[in-house]
Scaffold this active site. Structure first.
Site, PDB file in Angstrom:
ATOM      1  N   MET A 161      60.607  20.626 -86.518  1.00  0.00           N
ATOM      2  CA  MET A 161      60.999  20.826 -85.116  1.00  0.00           C
ATOM      3  C   MET A 161      62.413  20.316 -84.854  1.00  0.00           C
ATOM      4  O   MET A 161      62.690  19.701 -83.822  1.00  0.00           O
ATOM      5  CB  MET A 161      59.993  20.131 -84.191  1.00  0.00           C
ATOM      6  CG  MET A 161      58.602  20.714 -84.269  1.00  0.00           C
ATOM      7  SD  MET A 161      57.371  19.848 -83.260  1.00  0.00           S
ATOM      8  CE  MET A 161      57.037  18.421 -84.313  1.00  0.00           C
ATOM      9  N   LYS A 208      53.457  28.138 -77.818  1.00  0.00           N
ATOM     10  CA  LYS A 208      54.641  27.554 -77.191  1.00  0.00           C
ATOM     11  C   LYS A 208      55.884  28.165 -77.824  1.00  0.00           C
ATOM     12  O   LYS A 208      56.061  28.110 -79.046  1.00  0.00           O
ATOM     13  CB  LYS A 208      54.668  26.034 -77.381  1.00  0.00           C
ATOM     14  CG  LYS A 208      53.480  25.284 -76.813  1.00  0.00           C
ATOM     15  CD  LYS A 208      53.597  23.791 -77.098  1.00  0.00           C
ATOM     16  CE  LYS A 208      52.434  23.018 -76.488  1.00  0.00           C
ATOM     17  NZ  LYS A 208      51.147  23.298 -77.166  1.00  0.00           N
ATOM     18  N   ASP A 214      47.729  28.988 -81.412  1.00  0.00           N
ATOM     19  CA  ASP A 214      49.165  28.858 -81.222  1.00  0.00           C
ATOM     20  C   ASP A 214      49.887  30.032 -81.843  1.00  0.00           C
ATOM     21  O   ASP A 214      49.288  30.825 -82.580  1.00  0.00           O
ATOM     22  CB  ASP A 214      49.659  27.555 -81.852  1.00  0.00           C
ATOM     23  CG  ASP A 214      49.372  26.335 -80.981  1.00  0.00           C
ATOM     24  OD1 ASP A 214      48.729  26.495 -79.935  1.00  0.00           O
ATOM     25  OD2 ASP A 214      49.785  25.221 -81.372  1.00  0.00           O
TER      26      ASP A 214
END
Length: 334
Positions: free
Chosen positions: A263, A148, A126
């Site tokens: 997040m 991402k 990632d």
């Protein structure tokens, strides 16, 4: 990069993009270099494009090599594999290792994690993993970028699961390399289930979760004997009131624990307003820790009712961890 070399303060041009470029760029940034990649954004893997969008790396497809202190042109992945290395596909079934890399500082990876990088045939990573640690990988390793970008390009989780399974069934030693810990909002559980369902052995090497590491690096203990006896970690990738949210924000507001929000950059305003509406005082201390573990790390503090506006005014964005509670006013490292 050789550990004997230092690029601190130098301007460095990477003239070509190859499978090891991500690791090289992160190592250069860790060393304090000013990095330019001779490429257009659309030609970059996700993790490099993310660095460029965050202003950590410059892009110039027409860069003049003579304007830089150092120009790196080679592709280390083109060198032959070390003698005695097992060829991919010679095993009947390979394996998958889930490695949590902690925060951006590669020195925070465990010894077991470095060894897993050294022996991997395939590394699926990632964007928030400490990618300069990939310099420990074999020269013939296959590196797959599935990073991402928030509200941007991403590889669907189902496809990531398929990649792990496909490579392992081809007899490869597969390393799934993520930032933080794979089992703390890292979808490691889903990936492990997908592999074990196909008879693939799975190993787990835990990492330091950003939920405790980011506050710690900012001088914020998430627990403190005289202030708070616990902490609650939540994901705010969807805002309060969204049908996809399963959190009881009222219970969180009444928990009398430190609240750590992951997040939650895009939803922070809604989170703060909901917690205030559920009974937390608007003056409750809050801290916004961005880019924890990276040279670009920054922290701002403000009352809960103002933390979103203060962070935005400071130009801070993802990746970030938000801490809410009395401990957020502390900086025990100052």
């Amino acid at each position: 990069m050789s550990p004997e070399l230092s690029f601190a303060g130098l301007s460095v041009l990477l003239a070509r993009v190859h499978p090891h470029t991500v690791a090289t760029v992160h190592a250069l940034l860790d060393d304090g270099a000013r990095v330019t990649v001779a490429s257009r954004p659309e030609a970059l893997p996700t993790s490099l494009r993310d660095l460029a969008e965050r202003g950590l790396v410059a892009l110039d497809a027409q860069a003049d090599p003579t304007a830089f202190d150092v120009v790196l042109r080679g592709d280390p992945s083109a060198r032959p594999a070390p003698a005695g290395t097992e060829a991919p596909g010679t095993r009947t079934v390979g394996s998958v290792t889930l490695l949590g890399g902690g925060l951006g500082d590669p020195s925070l990876i465990t010894v077991a994690g470095i060894e897993a990088i050294r022996v991997a045939d395939v590394i699926v990573h990632d964007r928030l993993a400490p990618l300069s640690a990939l310099r420990h990988a074999r020269d013939d390793v296959e590196v797959v970028d599935v990073g991402k970008i928030p509200r941007g390009e991403f590889t669907p989780q189902e496809r990531i699961n398929e990649l792990l399974v496909e490579h392992a069934l081809a007899g490869r030693n597969v390393l799934r390399f993520k930032g933080g810990d794979n089992f703390v909002f890292g979808r490691g559980g889903e990936e492990a289930e997908a592999c074990t369902a196909r008879g693939i052995p799975v190993a787990v090497i835990p990492g330091i979760s950003s939920s405790i590491a980011a506050p710690a690096l900012a001088g914020i203990p998430v627990t403190h004997r005289t202030l708070v006896q616990g902490f609650t970690v939540v994901s705010a990738h969807v805002p309060p009131g969204d049908p996809r949210s399963t959190l009881d924000w009222g219970a969180i507001a009444r928990s009398r624990t430190t609240v750590v929000v992951l997040m939650g950059v895009a939803t922070l305003g809604a989170v703060a307003a909901t917690l205030v509406g559920e009974g937390l005082a608007p003056s409750t201390p809050a801290a916004f820790v961005a880019d924890a573990g990276l040279p670009s790390m920054r922290t701002v503090r403000a009352p809960l009712s103002q933390i979103d506006a203060v962070a935005r005014a400071a130009g801070l964005g993802a990746p970030a961890v938000v801490v809410i509670g009395d401990v957020a006013a502390l900086d025990v490292l100052a």
